[in-house]
Write an enzyme that holds these catalytic residues in place. Structure first.
Site, mmCIF file in Angstrom:
data_model
loop_
_atom_site.group_PDB
_atom_site.id
_atom_site.type_symbol
_atom_site.label_atom_id
_atom_site.label_comp_id
_atom_site.label_asym_id
_atom_site.label_seq_id
_atom_site.Cartn_x
_atom_site.Cartn_y
_atom_site.Cartn_z
ATOM 1 N N GLY A 261 -9.322 1.414 3.583
ATOM 2 C CA GLY A 261 -9.574 2.997 3.815
ATOM 3 C C GLY A 261 -8.048 3.402 3.645
ATOM 4 O O GLY A 261 -7.281 2.196 3.248
ATOM 5 N N SER A 262 -7.548 4.343 3.441
ATOM 6 C CA SER A 262 -6.523 4.496 3.322
ATOM 7 C C SER A 262 -5.899 5.028 4.727
ATOM 8 O O SER A 262 -6.694 5.611 5.812
ATOM 9 C CB SER A 262 -6.584 5.447 2.243
ATOM 10 O OG SER A 262 -6.767 5.764 1.196
ATOM 11 N N HIS B 66 -3.606 2.723 5.334
ATOM 12 C CA HIS B 66 -2.447 1.285 5.822
ATOM 13 C C HIS B 66 -1.722 1.591 4.861
ATOM 14 O O HIS B 66 -0.867 -0.247 5.124
ATOM 15 C CB HIS B 66 -3.515 0.104 5.349
ATOM 16 C CG HIS B 66 -4.804 0.435 6.492
ATOM 17 N ND1 HIS B 66 -4.528 0.495 8.030
ATOM 18 C CD2 HIS B 66 -6.111 0.741 5.825
ATOM 19 C CE1 HIS B 66 -5.985 0.580 8.207
ATOM 20 N NE2 HIS B 66 -6.810 1.007 6.992
ATOM 21 N N LYS C 234 -11.061 -7.059 3.203
ATOM 22 C CA LYS C 234 -10.912 -7.186 5.430
ATOM 23 C C LYS C 234 -11.859 -7.591 5.893
ATOM 24 O O LYS C 234 -13.060 -6.404 5.132
ATOM 25 C CB LYS C 234 -9.886 -6.404 5.367
ATOM 26 C CG LYS C 234 -8.619 -5.980 4.646
ATOM 27 C CD LYS C 234 -7.286 -5.615 5.123
ATOM 28 C CE LYS C 234 -7.978 -3.869 5.399
ATOM 29 N NZ LYS C 234 -8.281 -3.159 4.431
ATOM 30 N N ASP D 51 -15.855 -2.355 4.890
ATOM 31 C CA ASP D 51 -15.511 -3.002 3.569
ATOM 32 C C ASP D 51 -16.531 -3.720 3.284
ATOM 33 O O ASP D 51 -16.854 -3.726 1.709
ATOM 34 C CB ASP D 51 -13.811 -3.172 3.964
ATOM 35 C CG ASP D 51 -13.529 -2.156 3.902
ATOM 36 O OD1 ASP D 51 -13.582 -1.706 5.591
ATOM 37 O OD2 ASP D 51 -12.153 -2.096 3.790
ATOM 38 N N HIS E 7 -7.177 0.457 12.554
ATOM 39 C CA HIS E 7 -7.505 1.536 12.313
ATOM 40 C C HIS E 7 -7.535 2.549 13.769
ATOM 41 O O HIS E 7 -8.407 3.725 13.801
ATOM 42 C CB HIS E 7 -8.923 1.545 12.055
ATOM 43 C CG HIS E 7 -9.594 0.870 10.462
ATOM 44 N ND1 HIS E 7 -9.156 0.030 10.717
ATOM 45 C CD2 HIS E 7 -9.685 1.228 9.160
ATOM 46 C CE1 HIS E 7 -9.601 -1.327 10.340
ATOM 47 N NE2 HIS E 7 -9.439 0.209 9.082
#
Lengths: 332, 212
Positions: free
Chosen positions: A53-54, A56, A104, A109, A219
């Protein structure tokens, strides 16, 4: 919500444009949402693909380049990318020696990379192996959870395994090295505030001024425990002690990362590093290398995480090897 | 009211599911904020919008074709855990339904059951883990029981809708054992599971379409 964005639904697309504008040594596939090296590595070397995911940043796109990744697949904010992105990236970067997926350990994911590997296997053209990073000691009861999360160690693993890939090591060698790093590293994180996902428009959870969350992931999700706010020294103890309880670092040299969650100033991160280093030294742990800064973030969350990796000469020399990415750059 | 669900009926089911997701996007995201990462509503809304576009662009001639398009579109547009789970669900529903243009209650129940098996294979969830399984599995048990008792398509899907809602409600006190909510431990109790909630919407939509 006050954010430097045009529209919540355009955050990722707009950020990818900015990454391309800022880094001439990266190439961005905007439709596929994959960040590549502008100059692919040599034929016959193993390529590394990661993604997630974006939100990070700099992980993962900021770690694409010489000495680390060959491609990073960007998902929506906090949402894993999709199998078609990963499959496209895998085919694109393969230089005939196979591709290592660095994942991860988060349910989404893992499922999406699994589907990507199944799709790639159906085409039978690329040899794909996967390492699932799971270093988060906050998750204790892993029989009753989705298992330990993959957090800060991912950064160190991408650096070390990326350096080994540049040396021309085989895919099987890199899998073994990845498993070694994953086995020798542990992380623990905390949050002073939640974070605001652009599409949600408000903080993911409320955290009163006198409270903090211990054992958070990356998150903006609440952590394992909510406890009264403490001074930096006592917060450092609450991060370091679970790590030391989980793995005996003996007298080996270690690589220590003090990572910011995105909303904490560097002065506080350095202050925390000082506390963490002192506690580790008190326990007889030798710090051979360190990294202090924002490397695997959680949007605008305030807080930090500590990662400790037990290193030997091999890991230290791979750590010291040249790297040239947007997020890490030395020795070249 | 009819004894079979035709291809048009399947498309109306998807439209109705999309409408419900759109209506409840903020609610689903709010549920996900409590125990997850605040994206279930927006992810499902994006996915179902993409599905309806794809289905409109290239109308399918058979159920397997239609649901393959639905599944692949969800897999490639949703991300997270919901993409692979809902995507696998529809891919398996399509494979089990086969190249037909309509399903009676028994065939539909069997196809949906295959979808559930796909979800289990992908997500490894069991009853009581506080996931979409907890709405999906009781819904299909109720549908099978209704079909076995000779219920009509409308009655069978209404039974499935009610059981899905009951299953969704039963996730509230549970401690999550799968997915991101599992990291909260005991703190995940006291909240409805977002995936079970969207699954209940899927069965509301199905019951609405068969009753029309």
């Amino acid at each position: 919500m006050k954010k430097l964005i045009n529209a919540p639904e355009a955050v990722l697309a707009d950020a990818l444009k900015g990454i391309e504008a800022a880094h001439a040594d990266l190439r961005v596939d905007h439709a596929g949402r994959v960040i590549y090296r502008a100059t692919p590595k040599d034929q016959g070397t193993v390529a590394l693909v990661s993604g997630g995911g974006s939100g990070h940043e700099p992980l993962h796109g900021g770690f694409v380049g010489f000495g680390m990744l060959d491609a990073a697949c960007a998902g929506e904010v906090f949402t894993s990318p999709t199998p078609d992105q990963m499959q496209a990236a895998t085919k694109e970067v393969d230089r005939g020696a196979g591709v290592l997926h660095i994942v991860k350990n988060y349910t989404g994911d893992v499922m999406n990379f699994e589907m990507a590997a199944e799709l790639a296997a159906m085409e039978a053209s690329v040899d794909v192996k996967t390492i699932v990073v799971n270093d988060d000691v906050a998750v204790q009861d892993s029989l009753y959870t989705a298992g330990r999360r993959g957090v800060g160690l991912t950064v160190l693993l991408e650096k070390i395994v990326g350096a080994a890939a540049e040396q021309g090591r085989s895919l099987d060698d890199l899998v073994a090295l990845s498993e070694k790093v994953n086995g020798e590293g542990r992380s623990m994180g905390m949050a002073l505030t939640s974070c605001t996902v652009p599409a949600a428009g408000k903080p993911t959870f409320d955290l009163p001024d006198d409270q903090m969350e211990i054992g958070v992931g990356i998150h903006g999700e609440p952590g394992r425990h909510r406890v009264p706010l403490a001074d930096a020294h006592h917060i450092a103890e609450q991060l370091v002690e679970p790590i030391l309880a989980d793995l005996d670092f003996g007298s080996s040299p270690t690589i220590v990362m003090l990572n910011g969650m995105g909303g904490t100033p560097l002065i506080e991160l350095y202050l925390m590093y000082g506390e963490v280093a002192a506690i580790l030294q008190k326990h007889g742990v030798t710090i051979a290398r360190n990294l202090v800064g924002n490397y695997i973030t959680s949007l605008d969350m305030a807080g930090c995480s500590v990662t400790v990796l037990r290193a030997d000469d091999e890991l230290l020399s791979l750590w010291d090897a040249p790297v040239e990415t947007a997020g890490l750059r030395w020795g070249r | 009211m009819s004894t079979t669900l035709t291809l048009d009926g399947f498309v109306r089911w998807l439209e109705s599911f999309r409408a419900r997701i759109d209506e409840q996007t903020a609610y689903l995201t709010e549920l996900d904020s409590a125990i997850g990462d605040a994206d279930h509503g927006s992810n499902m809304a994006r996915g179902m919008a993409a599905v309806m576009t794809k289905v409109g662009e290239s109308p399918a001639a058979t159920a397997d074709e239609l649901f393959k398009t639905v599944g692949m579109t969800l897999v490639t547009s949703v991300g997270g855990a919901s993409g692979p789970l809902y995507g696998t669900f529809f891919l398996r529903v399509g494979m089990a339904a086969g190249p037909v243009s309509e399903c009676d209650a028994a065939a539909l129940a069997a196809a949906l059951r295959a979808g559930l098996e796909g979800v289990v294979a992908r997500g490894k969830a069991e009853a009581g883990d506080k996931t979409m399984f907890d709405a999906l599995s009781p819904a299909l048990d109720a549908m099978d029981a209704a079909v076995a008792a000779g219920a009509s398509l409308e009655e069978a899907t209404a039974a499935a809708r009610d059981a899905a809602a009951t299953g969704r409600d039963a996730t509230e006190p549970l401690v999550a054992r799968k997915g991101r909510a599992s990291y909260l431990g005991e703190r995940s109790a006291g909240h409805l599971d977002p995936g079970a909630t969207s699954t209940a919407l899927l069965f509301e939509a199905l019951a609405e379409v068969t009753a029309a």
